[in-house]
Write an enzyme that holds these catalytic residues in place. Structure first.
Site, PDB file in Angstrom:
ATOM      1  CG  HIS A 160      22.096   8.122  93.873  1.00  0.00           C
ATOM      2  ND1 HIS A 160      22.110   8.904  92.743  1.00  0.00           N
ATOM      3  CD2 HIS A 160      23.083   7.199  93.702  1.00  0.00           C
ATOM      4  CE1 HIS A 160      23.047   8.462  91.925  1.00  0.00           C
ATOM      5  NE2 HIS A 160      23.661   7.434  92.481  1.00  0.00           N
ATOM      6  CD  GLN A 211      21.795   0.532  95.292  1.00  0.00           C
ATOM      7  OE1 GLN A 211      22.110  -0.658  95.304  1.00  0.00           O
ATOM      8  NE2 GLN A 211      22.401   1.422  94.514  1.00  0.00           N
ATOM      9  CG  ASP A 244      16.171   5.906  94.175  1.00  0.00           C
ATOM     10  OD1 ASP A 244      16.148   4.891  93.440  1.00  0.00           O
ATOM     11  OD2 ASP A 244      17.185   6.601  94.332  1.00  0.00           O
TER      12      ASP A 244
END
Lengths: 142, 401
Positions: B116, B196, B193
């Protein structure tokens, strides 16, 4: 309401793709992107005197953006940069503040249903902004 | 627990016109418990860590309890390993600035083409500021990170591998074990990260073996405006602050400046107290769920969606076509039709999707795609949601052809 957004007039405009293709010997060019959706338009303009004589655009975008680019290709030739700036302002006004279109730009009415979808305003405005940017580079060369 | 019972816990489903909400990778709906906790905190509030009166002590206690709840959610070794930020983006930027300040020109940071923008742009900016070398792991044709390339791309100059735990576009879950092993071999740190991932259940940061783990509250049934950076014990102590101001200092004078210990060092200014309390409540609720059962239901919906999409000859999946090591995030192209047009028509049928490049331009460039329509499934979705999407897609093809 999307049936209204994607009315036949818009689909016909997009399919006609007026002005699509590369323009040789342009006086001004621009490339604009919509980073939200990846739409991209490369637009070139040629001037004759004080009027646009030809527009060429390569538009990789959604149907609304392609329809708007087609309308730019259809209406810009023969009009002055000032008139096309008026068109861009009229379109933005109609989309964002329900402004009434001037008589000269009733053709923009086809995009009226898009006003209800602010996330799509940029799709319709992008080709008009690209034309303004190309005209600005042309003016800079003069 | 049935889907109906789950939905009964989400105010969204009690509204007059709930839609087929399949944009959970962008933002999930908020859980009732999170909303109630936030409202309670805001209704009777004071600042934290400032004053000894009853209200202020209560706020400080609530904020600390939220930190403990989040720590349990990620199985942190200690609550102080949790730093509250304004979101996952802020958490990732925190690492890029604070850890980045310890790097020198020529040091290497390895990311992937699946990131992202929030885990891509901060490293581009760090490269501009300090002259680090930024390297990018390639993708396999189905969008998975090519972890087989780690062997050649992780050098002695590698200081950090920063990759997504799960792609926000393809749903592919990264082979974290391979990433951590490659990093450890050269003494590099690992940042995941997790934006999600956390929507689909608590994580175990100790098992994962990473050094940093970032995520947002609004993607795991909590409020917007707050996120988390978990950091392995001892790592934050050696890092300089990111944002500066009140609450993060030791001594301040014209001649002297020292900083508080973590996590305070990284929480300058008044923190998002109510949001943190809401996130804590959401995390606590998530800890009570039967996740094996939730995953079974989510996987069944994912399979239903993948099978349905496979019946459209003009649809191309952007991501793994199987159910292995992936979450129920499904992106797809429709030949000749722009994703925004698909989303517009589906939106009119009350199917909430997202279209575009999903803040992942490098991923789409790597996969030769201009953009995609994305459906993302959460624990409150049901077969009717998936079927509405598939029916709507058939309708969209007629409208847009």
């Amino acid at each position: 309401m999307s049936a209204t957004v994607y009315q036949q007039a818009i689909k016909t405009l997009a399919e006609a793709a007026h002005g699509s293709g590369r323009l040789e010997d342009p006086d001004g060019t621009s490339r604009l992107d919509n980073p939200l959706c990846g739409d991209r338009i490369d637009l070139a303009v040629r001037l004759a005197g004080d009027a646009v004589s030809a527009v060429g655009h390569e538009t990789r975008a959604c149907l609304l953006c392609r329809a708007a680019a087609s309308l730019v290709g259809l209406t810009a030739p023969g009009r002055s940069p000032g008139e096309m700036a008026d068109a861009a302002a009229a379109l933005e006004g109609m989309l964002t503040s329900a402004a009434v279109l001037p008589p000269a730009w009733q053709a923009l009415e086809v995009f009226a249903p898009v006003a209800a979808y602010p996330s799509r305003h940029g799709c319709v405005l992008l080709p008009f902004q690209a034309l303004q940017a190309a005209l600005a580079t042309a003016a800079g060369k003069r | 627990m049935s889907i109906a019972e789950l939905r009964g816990q989400f105010p969204f489903y009690a509204t007059a016109n709930p839609c087929h909400y399949l944009d959970n990778a962008a933002t999930s709906q908020i859980h009732r418990q999170a909303l109630t906790a936030m409202a309670g905190q805001e209704s009777c509030r004071a600042n934290v860590h400032r004053s000894p009166y009853r209200l202020a002590e209560a706020s400080s206690h609530a904020y600390g309890e939220a930190r403990a709840q989040v720590a349990r959610f990620v199985n942190a070794a200690a609550a102080d390993e949790v730093v509250f930020t304004s979101g996952a983006t802020a958490a990732l930027n925190l690492v890029a600035y604070s850890f980045g300040e310890t790097l020198q020109a020529g040091d290497e940071v390895l990311i992937s083409a699946a990131e992202h923008h929030s885990n891509f742009v901060p490293w581009l900016r760090l490269r501009q500021r300090t002259g680090i070398r930024l390297r990018v792991l390639p993708l396999l044709p189905d969008g998975r990170i090519a972890t087989a390339s780690l062997a050649e791309m992780v050098t002695e100059r590698c200081r950090l591998i920063a990759v997504t735990h799960c792609s926000n576009v393809t749903g592919a879950v990264t082979d974290v074990h391979a990433v951590v092993a490659a990093a450890r071999a050269v003494g590099a740190k690992v940042l995941l990260d997790g934006a999600q991932q956390v929507q689909h259940g608590p994580v175990d940061v100790q098992k994962l073996g990473a050094d940093f783990y970032a995520f947002s509250s609004h993607k795991c049934f909590g409020p917007t405006g707050v996120g988390v950076l978990w950091t392995r014990g001892g790592v934050l102590e050696r890092l300089p602050p990111f944002l500066t101001g009140g609450g993060m200092v030791g001594l301040v004078s014209l001649e002297t400046l020292s900083f508080a210990s973590p996590p305070a060092r990284f929480e300058a200014g008044t923190p998002p107290v109510a949001q943190a309390v809401g996130l804590g409540a959401a995390a606590a609720w998530m800890m009570t769920l039967p996740w094996a059962e939730v995953h079974r239901v989510e996987s069944a919906l994912l399979a239903r969606l993948l099978d349905g999409l496979a019946t459209f000859p003009t649809v191309r999946l952007i991501g793994p076509a199987d159910l292995e090591a992936r979450l129920p995030i499904v992106s797809f192209e429709v030949r000749g039709i722009h994703p925004h047009d698909v989303c517009q028509v589906l939106g009119e049928r009350e199917v909430a999707l997202r279209g575009g490049n999903h803040c992942a331009q490098p991923l789409f460039a790597a996969l030769g795609s201009a953009g995609a329509t994305r459906a993302s499934i959460a624990l409150y979705n049901d077969a009717a949601d998936v079927d509405a999407l598939l029916d709507g897609l058939e309708h969209a093809l007629k409208v847009l052809s």
